[in-house]
Write a protein that holds these residues in place. Structure first.
Motif, PDB file in Angstrom:
ATOM      1  N   GLU A 117       0.826  -1.295   0.161  1.00  0.00           N
ATOM      2  CA  GLU A 117       0.058  -0.014  -0.166  1.00  0.00           C
ATOM      3  C   GLU A 117       0.787   1.264  -0.042  1.00  0.00           C
ATOM      4  O   GLU A 117       0.536   2.072  -0.745  1.00  0.00           O
ATOM      5  CB  GLU A 117      -1.027  -0.052   1.324  1.00  0.00           C
ATOM      6  CG  GLU A 117      -2.000   1.044   1.131  1.00  0.00           C
ATOM      7  CD  GLU A 117      -2.905   1.026   0.324  1.00  0.00           C
ATOM      8  OE1 GLU A 117      -3.793   2.120  -0.094  1.00  0.00           O
ATOM      9  OE2 GLU A 117      -3.126  -0.164  -0.642  1.00  0.00           O
ATOM     10  N   LYS A 136       0.989   4.002  -3.081  1.00  0.00           N
ATOM     11  CA  LYS A 136       0.705   5.407  -2.695  1.00  0.00           C
ATOM     12  C   LYS A 136       1.483   6.388  -3.301  1.00  0.00           C
ATOM     13  O   LYS A 136       1.485   7.428  -3.957  1.00  0.00           O
ATOM     14  CB  LYS A 136       0.473   5.727  -1.309  1.00  0.00           C
ATOM     15  CG  LYS A 136      -0.876   5.195  -0.676  1.00  0.00           C
ATOM     16  CD  LYS A 136      -0.857   5.516   0.879  1.00  0.00           C
ATOM     17  CE  LYS A 136      -1.964   4.809   1.351  1.00  0.00           C
ATOM     18  NZ  LYS A 136      -2.121   5.329   2.965  1.00  0.00           N
ATOM     19  N   THR A 178       1.958   6.393  -7.140  1.00  0.00           N
ATOM     20  CA  THR A 178       0.610   7.163  -7.707  1.00  0.00           C
ATOM     21  C   THR A 178       1.056   8.774  -7.377  1.00  0.00           C
ATOM     22  O   THR A 178       0.655   9.782  -8.438  1.00  0.00           O
ATOM     23  CB  THR A 178      -0.521   6.757  -7.018  1.00  0.00           C
ATOM     24  OG1 THR A 178      -0.856   5.427  -7.100  1.00  0.00           O
ATOM     25  CG2 THR A 178      -1.793   7.633  -7.631  1.00  0.00           C
ATOM     26  N   PHE A 213       1.205   6.296 -12.026  1.00  0.00           N
ATOM     27  CA  PHE A 213      -0.229   5.764 -12.185  1.00  0.00           C
ATOM     28  C   PHE A 213      -1.316   6.722 -11.975  1.00  0.00           C
ATOM     29  O   PHE A 213      -1.024   7.611 -11.009  1.00  0.00           O
ATOM     30  CB  PHE A 213      -0.572   4.425 -11.442  1.00  0.00           C
ATOM     31  CG  PHE A 213       0.337   3.411 -11.490  1.00  0.00           C
ATOM     32  CD1 PHE A 213       0.395   2.323 -12.374  1.00  0.00           C
ATOM     33  CD2 PHE A 213       1.515   3.222 -10.623  1.00  0.00           C
ATOM     34  CE1 PHE A 213       0.996   1.151 -12.708  1.00  0.00           C
ATOM     35  CE2 PHE A 213       2.409   2.164 -10.915  1.00  0.00           C
ATOM     36  CZ  PHE A 213       2.299   1.438 -11.699  1.00  0.00           C
ATOM     37  N   ASP A 214      -2.242   6.876 -12.684  1.00  0.00           N
ATOM     38  CA  ASP A 214      -3.251   7.666 -12.750  1.00  0.00           C
ATOM     39  C   ASP A 214      -4.227   7.524 -11.371  1.00  0.00           C
ATOM     40  O   ASP A 214      -4.758   8.353 -11.014  1.00  0.00           O
ATOM     41  CB  ASP A 214      -4.246   7.742 -13.872  1.00  0.00           C
ATOM     42  CG  ASP A 214      -3.459   8.166 -14.953  1.00  0.00           C
ATOM     43  OD1 ASP A 214      -2.559   9.210 -14.726  1.00  0.00           O
ATOM     44  OD2 ASP A 214      -3.694   7.902 -16.077  1.00  0.00           O
ATOM     45  N   GLU A 215      -4.311   6.138 -11.075  1.00  0.00           N
ATOM     46  CA  GLU A 215      -5.040   5.567  -9.931  1.00  0.00           C
ATOM     47  C   GLU A 215      -4.415   4.535  -9.124  1.00  0.00           C
ATOM     48  O   GLU A 215      -3.730   3.962  -9.574  1.00  0.00           O
ATOM     49  CB  GLU A 215      -6.396   5.144 -10.252  1.00  0.00           C
ATOM     50  CG  GLU A 215      -7.312   6.029 -11.178  1.00  0.00           C
ATOM     51  CD  GLU A 215      -7.873   7.128 -10.623  1.00  0.00           C
ATOM     52  OE1 GLU A 215      -7.968   7.164  -9.457  1.00  0.00           O
ATOM     53  OE2 GLU A 215      -8.372   8.014 -11.321  1.00  0.00           O
ATOM     54  N   ILE A 216      -4.499   4.962  -7.674  1.00  0.00           N
ATOM     55  CA  ILE A 216      -3.911   3.818  -7.000  1.00  0.00           C
ATOM     56  C   ILE A 216      -4.232   2.353  -7.016  1.00  0.00           C
ATOM     57  O   ILE A 216      -3.649   1.575  -6.844  1.00  0.00           O
ATOM     58  CB  ILE A 216      -4.118   4.310  -5.232  1.00  0.00           C
ATOM     59  CG1 ILE A 216      -3.200   3.806  -4.462  1.00  0.00           C
ATOM     60  CG2 ILE A 216      -5.552   4.101  -4.814  1.00  0.00           C
ATOM     61  CD1 ILE A 216      -3.344   4.379  -3.033  1.00  0.00           C
ATOM     62  N   GLU A 217      -5.514   2.298  -7.722  1.00  0.00           N
ATOM     63  CA  GLU A 217      -5.821   0.759  -7.914  1.00  0.00           C
ATOM     64  C   GLU A 217      -5.028   0.062  -9.120  1.00  0.00           C
ATOM     65  O   GLU A 217      -4.570  -0.912  -8.938  1.00  0.00           O
ATOM     66  CB  GLU A 217      -7.469   0.738  -8.210  1.00  0.00           C
ATOM     67  CG  GLU A 217      -8.358   0.988  -7.230  1.00  0.00           C
ATOM     68  CD  GLU A 217      -8.558   2.373  -7.211  1.00  0.00           C
ATOM     69  OE1 GLU A 217      -7.947   3.302  -7.542  1.00  0.00           O
ATOM     70  OE2 GLU A 217      -9.237   2.982  -5.969  1.00  0.00           O
ATOM     71  N   ALA A 218      -4.370   1.012  -9.708  1.00  0.00           N
ATOM     72  CA  ALA A 218      -3.763   0.474 -10.866  1.00  0.00           C
ATOM     73  C   ALA A 218      -2.520   0.197 -10.498  1.00  0.00           C
ATOM     74  O   ALA A 218      -1.692  -0.753 -10.621  1.00  0.00           O
ATOM     75  CB  ALA A 218      -3.638   1.473 -11.876  1.00  0.00           C
ATOM     76  N   ARG A 273      -1.681  -0.751  -7.153  1.00  0.00           N
ATOM     77  CA  ARG A 273      -1.933  -1.830  -6.442  1.00  0.00           C
ATOM     78  C   ARG A 273      -1.824  -3.007  -7.223  1.00  0.00           C
ATOM     79  O   ARG A 273      -1.194  -4.044  -6.912  1.00  0.00           O
ATOM     80  CB  ARG A 273      -3.171  -2.058  -5.470  1.00  0.00           C
ATOM     81  CG  ARG A 273      -3.350  -0.810  -4.434  1.00  0.00           C
ATOM     82  CD  ARG A 273      -4.583  -0.885  -3.712  1.00  0.00           C
ATOM     83  NE  ARG A 273      -4.645   0.200  -2.921  1.00  0.00           N
ATOM     84  CZ  ARG A 273      -5.804   1.104  -2.712  1.00  0.00           C
ATOM     85  NH1 ARG A 273      -6.896   0.990  -3.355  1.00  0.00           N
ATOM     86  NH2 ARG A 273      -5.864   2.108  -1.775  1.00  0.00           N
TER      87      ARG A 273
END
Length: 218
Positions: free
Chosen positions: A43, A47, A50, A55-60, A62
């Motif tokens: 995590e 963070k 990102t 990455f544009d989104e933290i989900e990507a 992860r």
């Protein structure tokens, strides 16, 4: 932070094993500390990556961490099938810098790649929190990771992949002993040295560093 206003060019750099031995690990600013990967750091990694616009989104982010660094990931499994990744690899290979308040502010990893069927040690995923840049944390975390190769990959040269969007990092890597690769690559048709790289770099890297960088390319 990625400089996405610069035209994108893919870059490979390499350092000889003997030059890795010459790298010294800097002392961190007071209150900052090095540490290795611990459970849950995926995590912190996501963070940080990102924040620096990898990455544009933290989900990507992860998802990429799992793919690259966890046994369940597809990229990890592909490497493990070929080369057998050691147990608890991250606790030996992934370094973080913590600020005095406990926040993770930099990371880099001593990893490996499949170089057309051959094992290739690589410096991987170097990032520094935007609010902590200017403290030489990038140099520090890279130097710390590079010294790991002396034990993990003795006698082996190390490569890295970067891009013109990270041109300040290119200067850092060069100072540590890396040189630009003219044709060497980890993926087919992925090295832009002969595809306009010089024209882009000369607009963002000052002399005499730019000329030395190009002269020492191999």
């Amino acid at each position: 932070m990625l400089q996405k206003s610069v035209p994108f060019k893919s870059i490979y750099m390499k350092i000889n094993a003997d030059d890795i031995k010459k790298i010294d690990v800097p002392t961190l600013p007071e209150g900052f500390s090095y540490r290795f990967y611990q459970e849950g750091d995926q995590e912190n990694w996501a963070k940080l990556e990102t924040l620096v616009a990898e990455f544009d989104e933290i989900e990507a982010a992860r998802a990429r961490f799992e793919s690259e660094f966890l046994p369940s990931g597809d990229r990890y499994q592909a490497l493990d099938t070929l080369f057998t990744i050691e147990n608890d690899a991250l606790s030996q290979r992934q370094v973080f810098i913590e600020a005095p308040n406990g926040e993770v502010v930099a990371t880099a990893t001593a990893w490996m790649a499949n170089k057309f069927g051959e094992y290739q040690p690589i410096l991987h995923w170097v990032s520094v929190h935007p609010e902590y840049q200017g403290l030489q944390l990038g140099k520090s975390v890279v130097a710390k990771v590079m010294t790991l190769f002396n034990e993990l990959e003795p006698g082996k040269d190390v490569m890295l992949h970067t891009q013109t969007w990270s041109y300040p990092a290119i200067v850092l890597y060069h100072k540590l002993g890396f040189y630009l690769c003219k044709t060497e690559t980890l993926r087919k048709d992925d090295n832009d040295f002969n595809n306009g790289l010089e024209e882009v770099l000369k607009t963002v890297i000052k002399e005499p560093v730019f000329s030395k960088l190009m002269e020492e390319a191999r």
